[in-house]
Scaffold this motif. Structure first.
Motif, short mmCIF file in Angstrom:
data_model
loop_
_atom_site.label_atom_id
_atom_site.label_comp_id
_atom_site.label_asym_id
_atom_site.label_seq_id
_atom_site.Cartn_x
_atom_site.Cartn_y
_atom_site.Cartn_z
N SER A 211 -14.51 13.19 19.69
CA SER A 211 -14.38 12.03 20.58
C SER A 211 -12.93 11.63 20.84
N ASN A 212 -12.02 12.02 19.93
CA ASN A 212 -10.61 11.66 20.09
C ASN A 212 -9.75 12.92 20.08
N PRO A 213 -9.50 13.51 21.23
CA PRO A 213 -8.68 14.72 21.27
C PRO A 213 -7.19 14.46 21.05
N GLN A 214 -6.82 13.21 20.82
CA GLN A 214 -5.40 12.88 20.62
C GLN A 214 -5.03 12.73 19.14
N ASP A 215 -5.82 13.32 18.28
CA ASP A 215 -5.49 13.34 16.85
C ASP A 215 -5.98 14.64 16.24
N VAL A 216 -5.51 15.75 16.81
CA VAL A 216 -5.94 17.07 16.37
C VAL A 216 -4.73 17.82 15.82
N PRO A 217 -4.76 18.21 14.55
CA PRO A 217 -3.63 18.96 13.98
C PRO A 217 -3.58 20.39 14.50
N LEU A 218 -2.35 20.91 14.64
CA LEU A 218 -2.11 22.26 15.14
C LEU A 218 -1.10 22.93 14.21
N LYS A 219 -1.36 24.19 13.88
CA LYS A 219 -0.43 24.89 12.98
C LYS A 219 -0.41 26.38 13.30
N THR A 220 0.78 26.97 13.28
CA THR A 220 0.94 28.41 13.42
C THR A 220 1.60 28.96 12.17
N THR A 221 1.04 30.06 11.67
CA THR A 221 1.62 30.79 10.55
C THR A 221 1.89 32.21 11.00
N LEU A 222 3.12 32.66 10.81
CA LEU A 222 3.51 34.02 11.19
C LEU A 222 3.85 34.79 9.92
N ASN A 223 3.05 35.82 9.64
CA ASN A 223 3.25 36.65 8.45
C ASN A 223 3.33 35.80 7.18
N GLY A 224 2.49 34.76 7.11
CA GLY A 224 2.41 33.92 5.93
C GLY A 224 3.34 32.73 5.91
N ASN A 225 4.23 32.61 6.90
CA ASN A 225 5.18 31.51 6.95
C ASN A 225 4.77 30.51 8.02
N VAL A 226 4.72 29.22 7.68
CA VAL A 226 4.38 28.19 8.65
C VAL A 226 5.55 28.00 9.60
N VAL A 227 5.29 28.16 10.90
CA VAL A 227 6.36 28.04 11.90
C VAL A 227 6.12 26.90 12.89
N GLN A 228 4.88 26.44 13.01
CA GLN A 228 4.57 25.25 13.82
C GLN A 228 3.62 24.38 13.02
N ASN A 229 3.84 23.07 13.08
CA ASN A 229 2.97 22.14 12.38
C ASN A 229 3.01 20.81 13.14
N GLY A 230 2.07 20.63 14.07
CA GLY A 230 2.11 19.46 14.94
C GLY A 230 0.78 18.78 15.09
N ASN A 231 0.71 17.89 16.07
CA ASN A 231 -0.50 17.12 16.30
C ASN A 231 -0.56 16.74 17.78
N THR A 232 -1.76 16.71 18.33
CA THR A 232 -1.90 16.37 19.75
C THR A 232 -1.49 14.94 20.07
N SER A 233 -1.27 14.13 19.06
CA SER A 233 -0.78 12.76 19.29
C SER A 233 0.60 12.76 19.92
N LYS A 234 1.31 13.88 19.85
CA LYS A 234 2.66 13.98 20.41
C LYS A 234 2.66 14.48 21.85
N GLN A 235 1.49 14.62 22.46
CA GLN A 235 1.45 15.08 23.85
C GLN A 235 2.09 14.05 24.79
N ILE A 236 2.82 14.54 25.78
CA ILE A 236 3.40 13.66 26.79
C ILE A 236 2.31 13.21 27.76
N PHE A 237 1.49 14.16 28.21
CA PHE A 237 0.32 13.85 29.04
C PHE A 237 -0.92 14.14 28.21
N ASN A 238 -1.63 13.08 27.83
CA ASN A 238 -2.81 13.29 26.99
C ASN A 238 -3.94 13.93 27.79
N VAL A 239 -5.04 14.20 27.14
CA VAL A 239 -6.14 14.92 27.78
C VAL A 239 -6.66 14.16 29.01
#
Length: 306
Positions: A211-239
């Protein structure tokens, strides 16, 4: 009473050959992508029908086990993939710093580009680096974890107030980008439209369950190393704003995908640049029950060249 699905996967099942099914994981908390990658069996309740876009599809009591995961929507069910660029404040700032600016000039309207459905692959399938992005250290193939919106019914001139009424559900994406081509051609479509470069999935979570797409965590791991760690709350234009804006005088057809941008941490802005290369493994995790896309990286086979 028949139950509507809340977490949908599209897949081939053990013991059923190449037949394609829809299902809902039996375990409501399982990360389907991680489980399959580790060799863990994933049981699902079959969903009636053959498409997530079928409004009559319901969860049955028939159990199946996933043999091969597919994208939540097929390429044929996806009329267009719309994507937003520079839609996270922290990502816009890191790009501005790369250009020598202290502060980002935030866009007044969503920065929109398109890609074809032939880019789409499922978790577990390889990201293919085409010949035209060699040498990789110059063309900088890059990862971008994103929340993707799936439109469920035709939307045109939609207000922010009613925007979420047109959402079928949400899934995850990795908008793999090729920075050299992106920089030399002002419109980004070419640099982001190569075949088999955009993982999508693993689970499609219904709009009613998220119900709230503006509080969804996002993370990318490349070869075991975390390289992105964010949240949709930081979107400039929300859903809501995104759907309202993109639907003005334009029909968003059922099955339309909208990739909503990526948070900070991409490879090309780093002091020591990162880029994808054959042999890499990328994990893109999206919260709220969507799960983790896990994809290896491979060079385009020579036989694929005409």
């Amino acid at each position: 009473m028949a139950q509507r699905w809340t977490r949908l996967v599209r897949f081939k099942a053990h013991g059923h050959g190449d037949r394609i099914f829809l299902g809902q994981p039996v375990d409501p908390s399982i990360d389907v992508g991680l489980a399959l990658h580790s060799g863990q069996p994933v049981d699902v309740y079959q969903i009636s029908g053959t498409s997530a876009l079928d409004n009559s599809a319901v969860v049955t009591t028939n159990k199946l086990q996933i043999a091969k995961l597919l994208t939540p929507l097929s390429q044929e069910e996806t009329p267009l993939v719309r994507c937003l660029g520079l839609n996270y404040l922290d990502h816009a700032e890191e790009v501005a710093h790369l250009a020598g600016r202290e502060k980002a000039d935030l866009p007044r309207f969503p920065i929109l580009f398109y890609k074809p459905s032939t880019t789409l692959i499922a978790g577990g399938e390889p990201i293919i680096l085409p010949e035209i992005v060699k040498p990789y250290e110059e063309h900088l193939p890059d990862y971008e974890v994103e929340l993707a919106i799936v439109i469920g019914k035709a939307a045109k001139n939609v207000s922010e107030e009613h925007a979420l009424d047109y959402v079928l559900g949400y899934t995850g994406a990795n908008d793999v980008s090729f920075r050299q081509w992106q920089q030399v051609i002002p419109q980004w479509g070419f640099s982001k439209s190569f075949d088999d470069t955009n993982p999508l999935g693993p689970v499609l979570v219904s709009a009613s369950a998220l119900s709230n797409p503006q509080d969804v965590p996002l993370k990318t791991t490349l070869n075991g190393n975390v390289v992105q760690n964010g949240n949709t709350s930081k979107q400039i234009f929300n859903v809501k704003k995104t759907i309202a804006s993109l639907s003005q005088s334009t029909t968003l057809q059922p099955g339309t995908l909208i990739l909503t941008g990526t948070p900070a941490g991409v490879g090309f802005v780093r002091r020591e640049k990162l880029w994808l290369k054959p042999g890499d493994e990328v994990h893109c995790s999206v919260g709220a029950g969507i799960g983790t896309l896990i994809n290896s990286v491979q060079a385009e086979p020579q036989k694929a060249r005409l």
